[in-house]
Design an enzyme around this catalytic site. Structure first.
Site, PDB file in Angstrom:
ATOM      1  N   ASP A 124      -8.950  -4.662  -6.077  1.00 12.93           N
ATOM      2  CA  ASP A 124      -8.334  -3.726  -5.129  1.00 12.93           C
ATOM      3  C   ASP A 124      -8.493  -2.278  -5.606  1.00 12.93           C
ATOM      4  OD1 ASP A 124      -6.824  -2.420  -3.272  1.00 12.93           O
ATOM      5  OD2 ASP A 124      -5.018  -3.599  -3.566  1.00 12.93           O
TER       6      ASP A 124
ATOM      7  N   SER B 134       0.839  -1.200   0.000  1.00 11.25           N
ATOM      8  CA  SER B 134       0.000   0.000   0.000  1.00 11.25           C
ATOM      9  C   SER B 134       0.875   1.252   0.000  1.00 11.25           C
ATOM     10  CB  SER B 134      -0.959  -0.039   1.201  1.00 11.25           C
ATOM     11  OG  SER B 134      -1.898   0.990   1.147  1.00 11.25           O
TER      12      SER B 134
END
Length: 692
Positions: free
Chosen positions: A504, A452
């Site tokens: 995602d 991330s």
């Protein structure tokens, strides 16, 4: 849409947002009416006593106001349910109903105040005669208290819905000002308002120079993105549901194997790298191994979240209670038992001596990371933590592009993440961390990993350190979509591998995709003829009935699947990027690799300001599901393939877009792929050797 205007103020809701609250209010009042009627009917004889006439009058008045309110709110629900989100004409008289409802509400409050005075004051001071039975008085007092509670809840709800924004006619006060000056003034006030909201939301973050600058940057970004929009939160929710449905319909209609994402491509779709010719499966084992380093950087709280039942027990042998008092502690920012260090040692099977440097220091632009020696892959691993605090979220939100120059090449990168990468680079150099590590293991390679926010920082750190460490490798797991310009994508193609999972949201999230999704939301809302309450109710019904909600993902025929066990045709090519690829041979040939979307040529300067995920992309998707019950999705069958930036130029709306970002899901997928894949080598095999 637009927001409701009543009492000369904007509201945070639309005129079609009163269906569900109105229905709930009507049912509560019907229940309250029934209870009050039962009390009055059963206790009426007991009210024939001194002072009982006052209690009886209050009860009759209460029942009357409840009946009037139920009828009025039922009609308001009917009016609010008319029309669609964009078609407000059938609801044009709704503000007048609100005015009438306010008048009735004031009368209700007055009657409740009078009842409270009668019950709590007049009867108590009436000493000249006996009053009614004490139990009857207590029952009526409870009725008065419940009435006040209901009225105060209605009043609180109304105050929360009223917007503190400008009055609808505020813009007209600048009669002697040019239109451009008015727009500038309104934009400035919008920016200040967003800045105040950021400060209020992140009041616990602290206040320093970086924080204040971040607030300003975020406020400017949000003001630019939302300026001029006249929508409310429920409009956005309904628009997302409609857009999800439209994406599913478009995905179902795709027949060409070249298209792998639903919906039309966004107008800002980037020029893409050629996909490597080597099989995607050759990188699965390394990715699965180094994802453990990236996941362990989140620390013990995240570990306990993913291991709710016995996570603490698993770490018992790795805690170092009162470690700060024993000396030898690597960093003062861990807690006294070094719980975060325990997770790193447990997950990655490391000894304390293997962890060269550990920092859990966390501020804006300054994120935790650690450096460890991995004997299994003969690597020195720099692992950077992802978003886990408000400070990290502020770093993510500073998303404007900042220009950098690396090895004579100009590119743009995410400003907040670039600042974090510079902080880590500065820390490594000041403490000579890598020099000390490679002094111990001079033949090892350098690998930088992260998930991330940490993935974005790892990729940009690799860019900054590439000139000094030209053979480094980077694994960026679920990096932000708005990270680096297309020159940077080309520059990182030989040493950065992005690994993404399913739907995602984060790898698809950038300023370009946000602008696109905003336009798509407005468009789908304007085209919809379905009332908002039906859209929201339908989504809730599908969720409660366990209706599967997953976008099918088309995977080309050259994919690798666990089920089929496709053997890799050539594993002798050991580089992350094919050496024969002309993109690798000549970075300046990127103009030949540009993909023209919808036949339009874009200006080069405009393209360079768009930001994308770094390097080459491995995409893990669920190709099939073994059903195992109504509310369970079953055991998925995973596929992995090479993907391009263009396949992530549109946000996929759905419940999985957040869940698919968790590192645990990607870890399980990669582990399953590793277990079932053809044995082409384990972690650290020749494919990932930077010296190859």
């Amino acid at each position: 849409m637009p927001a409701l205007v009543a009492f000369n103020r904007k509201w945070r809701v639309g005129s079609d947002d009163f269906v569900f609250p109105g229905v709930i209010s009507v049912f509560i009042r019907i229940a309250w009416l029934g209870a009050a009627a039962i009390v009055y009917g059963t206790q009426r004889k007991l009210l024939k006593c001194p002072g009982g006439d006052v209690l009886e009058i209050y009860h009759i008045g209460l029942l009357s106001w409840l009946v009037i309110t139920i009828l009025l709110e039922s009609y308001m629900v009917r009016v609010s349910a008319k029309g669609s989100i964009a078609n407000v004409e059938p609801r044009r008289y709704f503000p007048k109903l609100l005015y009438l409802r306010l008048f009735i509400f004031i009368l209700e409050m007055g009657w409740s105040a009078l009842g409270a005075y009668w019950v709590f004051r007049e009867i108590e001071t009436n000493d000249e005669m006996e009053t009614c039975d004490e139990s009857v008085i207590l029952l009526v007092r409870a009725t008065v208290v419940c009435s006040w509670v209901l009225l105060l809840l209605v009043l609180l709800g109304g105050l929360l819905l009223l917007s503190p924004w400008k009055k609808p006619g505020q813009r007209d006060t600048h009669q002697d000002t040019h239109q451009g000056d008015v727009d500038d003034a309104l934009m400035k006030s919008t920016q200040l308002r967003w800045e105040r909201r950021c400060k209020w939301l992140c009041c616990c973050v602290g206040s320093d120079e970086n924080t204040q600058a971040a607030y300003t940057d975020i406020a400017n970004l949000l003001a630019s993105l939302f300026y001029g929009l006249d929508v409310v939160i429920s409009d956005i929710a309904a628009g997302l549901i409609l857009l999800r449905s439209e994406q599913q319909q478009q995905c179902a209609s795709i027949t060409s194997s070249a298209a792998s994402t639903p919906g039309h491509q966004a107008p800002t779709a980037p020029p893409c790298l050629r996909k490597p010719t080597e099989p995607a499966s050759s990188h699965v084992a390394d990715a699965a191994h180094f994802l453990k380093y990236a996941g362990s950087a989140y620390g013990y709280l995240f570990y306990l979240f993913e291991n709710l039942c016995c996570g603490s027990c698993k770490l018992c042998g790795f805690y170092r209670c009162c470690g700060g008092c024993r000396g030898g502690k690597l960093d003062r920012h861990d807690n006294c038992c070094e719980c975060n260090m325990a997770v790193i040692k447990k997950v990655n099977k490391l000894d304390k001596e293997d962890v060269v440097y550990f920092s859990y220091h966390n501020r804006i632009y300054e994120i935790p990371f650690f450096v460890a020696i991995d004997d299994h892959t003969k690597s020195v691993v720099v692992s950077i933590r992802g978003t886990l605090s408000f400070k990290d979220a502020l770093t993510d939100a500073v998303a404007e592009a900042e220009k950098i120059e690396v090895e004579g090449q100009e590119m743009y990168a995410h400003k907040g993440i670039l600042q974090s990468a510079r902080y880590i680079k500065r820390t490594l150099e000041e403490n000579q961390v890598l020099e000390k590590a490679f002094h111990k293991v001079p033949d090892y390679k350098l690998v930088i990993v992260g998930h991330s926010l940490g993935a974005g920082a790892a990729a940009l750190l690799s860019v900054l350190m590439h000139s000094k460490w030209p053979k480094l490798k980077c694994y960026a797991f679920a990096p932000p979509g708005g990270l680096i310009s297309h020159e940077g994508v080309l520059f990182t193609s030989s040493f950065v591998l992005s690994v993404l999972y399913g739907e995602d949201l984060v790898p698809r999230l950038g300023l370009g995709t946000l602008e696109t999704i905003k336009e798509q939301l407005l468009d789908v809302v304007r085209r919809s003829n379905t009332p908002k309450h039906q859209i929201l109710a339908g989504a809730c019904r599908r969720a409660c009935c366990c209706v599967p909600d997953r976008l099918p993902v088309h995977v080309p025929e050259d994919r690798y699947t666990v089920r089929d066990h496709i053997e890799s045709s050539d594993t002798s090519s050991t580089e992350l990027v094919n050496k024969n690829d002309p993109v690798t041979q000549d970075r300046t040939s990127y103009t030949d690799e540009r993909i023209d979307i919808e036949g339009t040529e874009r200006n080069l300067q405009e393209v360079t300001r768009q930001l994308y995920p770094p390097g080459h992309i491995l995409w893990v998707v669920e190709s099939d599901v073994i059903e195992s019950g109504c509310c369970r999705g079953g055991e998925p069958i995973y596929q992995i393939k090479w993907a391009s930036c263009r396949e992530f130029s549109q946000i996929l709306i759905g419940p999985r877009m957040v869940a698919d970002h968790l590192p645990g899901k990607l870890q399980r997928a990669l582990d399953q792929l590793t277990e079932n894949m053809p044995q082409v080598g384990g972690p650290g095999h020749e494919t990932m050797n930077p010296h190859a």
